[in-house]
Design a protein around this motif. Structure first.
Motif, short mmCIF file in Angstrom:
data_model
loop_
_atom_site.label_atom_id
_atom_site.label_comp_id
_atom_site.label_asym_id
_atom_site.label_seq_id
_atom_site.Cartn_x
_atom_site.Cartn_y
_atom_site.Cartn_z
N ILE A 220 24.61 13.56 4.59
CA ILE A 220 23.27 12.99 4.67
C ILE A 220 22.43 13.75 5.69
CG2 ILE A 220 21.95 10.95 5.32
CD1 ILE A 220 24.20 9.25 4.22
N ILE A 221 23.01 14.03 6.84
CA ILE A 221 22.28 14.74 7.89
C ILE A 221 21.87 16.12 7.41
CG2 ILE A 221 22.50 15.80 10.18
CD1 ILE A 221 24.22 13.40 10.99
N ALA A 222 22.76 16.81 6.71
CA ALA A 222 22.45 18.15 6.22
C ALA A 222 21.27 18.12 5.25
CB ALA A 222 23.67 18.77 5.56
N LEU A 223 21.27 17.14 4.34
CA LEU A 223 20.17 17.02 3.39
C LEU A 223 18.87 16.62 4.07
CD1 LEU A 223 21.66 15.43 0.15
CD2 LEU A 223 20.27 17.49 0.30
N LEU A 224 18.97 15.74 5.05
CA LEU A 224 17.77 15.32 5.78
C LEU A 224 17.17 16.48 6.57
CD1 LEU A 224 18.79 11.78 7.10
CD2 LEU A 224 17.18 12.32 5.28
N LYS A 225 18.02 17.31 7.14
CA LYS A 225 17.53 18.46 7.90
C LYS A 225 16.79 19.43 6.99
CE LYS A 225 20.07 20.46 10.98
NZ LYS A 225 21.22 21.10 11.66
N PHE A 226 17.33 19.63 5.79
CA PHE A 226 16.64 20.51 4.84
C PHE A 226 15.36 19.86 4.32
CE2 PHE A 226 15.70 22.09 0.59
CZ PHE A 226 15.75 23.46 0.78
N SER A 227 15.39 18.54 4.12
CA SER A 227 14.26 17.83 3.52
C SER A 227 13.10 17.64 4.48
CB SER A 227 14.72 16.47 3.00
OG SER A 227 15.76 16.59 2.07
N ALA A 228 13.38 17.49 5.77
CA ALA A 228 12.33 17.15 6.74
C ALA A 228 11.13 18.08 6.67
CB ALA A 228 12.93 17.10 8.14
N PRO A 229 11.32 19.41 6.77
CA PRO A 229 10.15 20.27 6.68
C PRO A 229 9.49 20.24 5.31
CG PRO A 229 12.17 21.58 6.75
CD PRO A 229 12.55 20.18 7.07
N VAL A 230 10.26 19.94 4.26
CA VAL A 230 9.67 19.81 2.92
C VAL A 230 8.75 18.60 2.88
CG1 VAL A 230 10.16 19.55 0.46
CG2 VAL A 230 11.70 20.90 1.90
N TRP A 231 9.19 17.50 3.46
CA TRP A 231 8.35 16.30 3.53
C TRP A 231 7.09 16.54 4.35
CZ3 TRP A 231 13.32 13.13 4.75
CH2 TRP A 231 13.94 12.78 3.55
N ILE A 232 7.25 17.20 5.47
CA ILE A 232 6.08 17.51 6.31
C ILE A 232 5.12 18.40 5.54
CG2 ILE A 232 5.30 18.61 8.43
CD1 ILE A 232 8.00 17.80 9.67
N GLY A 233 5.69 19.38 4.83
CA GLY A 233 4.85 20.24 4.02
C GLY A 233 4.11 19.48 2.94
N GLN A 234 4.77 18.49 2.35
CA GLN A 234 4.12 17.66 1.34
C GLN A 234 2.98 16.85 1.94
OE1 GLN A 234 4.50 17.67 -1.80
NE2 GLN A 234 3.77 15.72 -2.64
N LEU A 235 3.18 16.35 3.16
CA LEU A 235 2.11 15.63 3.86
C LEU A 235 0.91 16.53 4.05
CD1 LEU A 235 0.91 13.31 5.51
CD2 LEU A 235 2.18 14.19 7.49
N PHE A 236 1.16 17.76 4.52
CA PHE A 236 0.06 18.70 4.71
C PHE A 236 -0.62 19.02 3.39
CE2 PHE A 236 2.49 20.47 8.60
CZ PHE A 236 2.00 19.45 9.39
N TYR A 237 0.19 19.17 2.33
CA TYR A 237 -0.37 19.48 1.01
C TYR A 237 -1.29 18.36 0.54
CZ TYR A 237 -0.55 20.03 -4.07
OH TYR A 237 -0.97 20.14 -5.36
N LEU A 238 -0.84 17.11 0.68
CA LEU A 238 -1.66 15.99 0.25
C LEU A 238 -2.95 15.88 1.05
CD1 LEU A 238 1.03 13.24 -0.42
CD2 LEU A 238 -0.41 14.40 -2.11
N LEU A 239 -2.83 16.08 2.35
CA LEU A 239 -4.04 16.06 3.18
C LEU A 239 -5.00 17.15 2.77
CD1 LEU A 239 -2.57 15.39 6.75
CD2 LEU A 239 -3.89 13.81 5.34
N PHE A 240 -4.43 18.32 2.49
CA PHE A 240 -5.27 19.45 2.10
C PHE A 240 -6.00 19.19 0.79
CE2 PHE A 240 -5.90 23.51 -0.09
CZ PHE A 240 -6.62 24.20 0.88
N THR A 241 -5.29 18.59 -0.18
CA THR A 241 -5.88 18.41 -1.51
C THR A 241 -6.79 17.19 -1.62
OG1 THR A 241 -3.86 17.24 -2.21
CG2 THR A 241 -4.00 19.59 -2.70
N THR A 242 -6.71 16.27 -0.67
CA THR A 242 -7.54 15.06 -0.75
C THR A 242 -8.60 14.96 0.36
OG1 THR A 242 -5.94 13.77 0.57
CG2 THR A 242 -5.66 13.76 -1.84
#
Length: 423
Positions: A220-242
């Motif tokens: 779980i920790i390994a997947l969360l570590k990989f996912s965290a920057p992806v989630w942050i990137g998605q947040l930035f993407y949504l902010l950028f597009t809206t």
């Protein structure tokens, strides 16, 4: 010398590996039709609803995407990355599928647990928003599975079929019956994915084999570590597009918000060119030896530039004709808005290709940094330009921020040369 250079370029193009681009053409073709139906969905709504109602639906879809800020990228990117990387090792893939399905269900339930009370307190709770969140979360989970197993045909069939259902039902409800409520539009948008998801899964199942087992803490920790920057990137993407729409709602009229929303939605046709390429490119990068990746990158951007140019010219010439077909001259606007927005969307599409390259190499943090810079620029430029220049200011801020982010993406990609591929 010029002749020799041309011949050398021709030879490189002939010898290049264009298989991924041929695959992306299949995806792009299907997605192009699906997006055309999606655009038709927006046009039908704009015809059947007043600008305020049309804006409410677009806002609801945007809000549902914000709710799905962890479920969409986990399915679309994380699941695809891990499946593609280990696709030749069935036991490992089965184990990761088990872990990722459990985590995706947990993320889905956690999102509802957090979002519903917040929306209720903010007086924004609408069953339509919840249905859209459920639909897009389910679809992008399947998107990641099909992408990881490199089953572009299943992905295209599901997406295309869902959009066919969406536009047919929308025409019945808004053109034939004449409904003026916004709730049916949201329900149609969210529920239209499920008939195709169920049908394709039953008739044409993916090679998924796993049994439910609780994942270990380390997994779980390994997947969360990989996912965290992806989630942050998605947040930035949504902010950028809206962000441009949010600022227009704050500083301009509701009519401007509706007109700009339609211009941006129609411009999304350019995203199709990048969607097909990035969908195929990311898993290819993840599993290909480093010496083959450079040509893949060159082919990807060359193909995308050519496709975008071929679409941009007729788009600029025909935009207002299409906008007036909605049924009102209110939606017509000058090229200083729609052409600039379209260029911004083209840059946004280039970012998705760049992100696919970085994610295929395991460089999620670098991708997140580029997104962060783009969002920061969009905020600063938007706050400066939108209050004074309205739609033109929003379009210019969007294009400038998208261009800056893409420049940084290209710098990060160039820095990959000589670096090892990360798992």
């Amino acid at each position: 010398m010029l002749v020799l250079n041309i011949r050398a370029l021709q030879q490189r193009l002939i010898n290049g590996d264009w298989s991924f681009l041929r695959g992306s053409v299949v995806v792009s073709g299907g997605l192009m039709v699906a997006r055309a139906l999606g655009l038709a969905y927006g046009l039908v709504l704009a015809h059947g609803l007043k600008p305020e109602g049309y804006g409410y639906v677009q806002y609801g879809i945007a809000l549902a995407n914000i709710m799905a800020i962890v479920t969409i990228p986990f399915g679309q990117h994380v699941m695809a990355k891990y499946i593609a990387t280990h696709i030749d090792n069935k036991p490992v893939v089965a184990r990761y599928l088990n872990i990722m399905f459990i985590m995706q269900i947990a993320l889905f339930l956690l999102t509802l647990f957090v979002s519903v009370p917040i929306l209720s307190v903010a007086n924004r709770l609408d069953i339509g928003y919840i249905v859209v969140f459920i639909g897009i979360s389910a679809f992008y989970t399947y998107y990641g599975l099909a992408r990881g197993f490199m089953s572009n045909e299943r992905l295209v069939a599901t997406f295309l079929g869902s959009n066919v259902i969406q536009i047919v039902v929308t025409i019945i409800v808004y053109l034939m019956i004449g409904t003026t409520s916004t709730l049916p539009a949201l329900l149609i948008y969210g529920l239209s994915y499920f008939p195709m998801l169920i049908g394709v899964t039953l008739a044409w199942p993916l090679p998924i084999h796993f049994k439910i087992e609780l994942p270990t803490r380390a997994e779980i920790i390994a997947l969360l570590k990989f996912s965290a920057p992806v989630w942050i990137g998605q947040l930035f993407y949504l902010l950028f597009t809206t962000l441009d729409l949010l600022l227009l709602e704050q500083y301009a009229s509701q009519n401007d918000v509706g007109v700009y929303s339609l211009a941006k939605q129609l411009s999304m046709i350019f995203i199709l060119n990048s969607m097909g390429i990035s969908t195929v490119l990311m898993p290819r990068i993840a599993r290909s030896p480093r010496e083959k990746q450079r040509q893949m990158v060159i082919n990807a951007f060359t193909g995308y530039a050519g496709l975008s140019l071929a679409v941009f010219v007729p788009f600029v010439l025909l935009y207002n004709i299409a906008a007036r077909l909605v049924g009102s001259a209110e939606y017509a606007v000058g090229p200083e808005v729609y052409a600039v927005v379209a260029l911004g969307v083209i840059m946004q599409g280039a970012q998705s290709i760049s992100e696919a390259i970085l994610m295929g190499r395991g460089k999620t943090a670098e991708s997140t940094f580029c997104r962060f810079v783009g969002v920061t620029a969009a905020v600063i430029l938007g706050l400066v330009l939108v209050p004074s220049y309205g739609m033109v200011g929003a379009a210019v801020a969007f294009l400038a921020a998208a261009t800056l982010a893409q420049i940084l993406f290209m710098i990060m990609i160039l820095r990959l040369r000589g670096q090892p591929v990360e798992a």
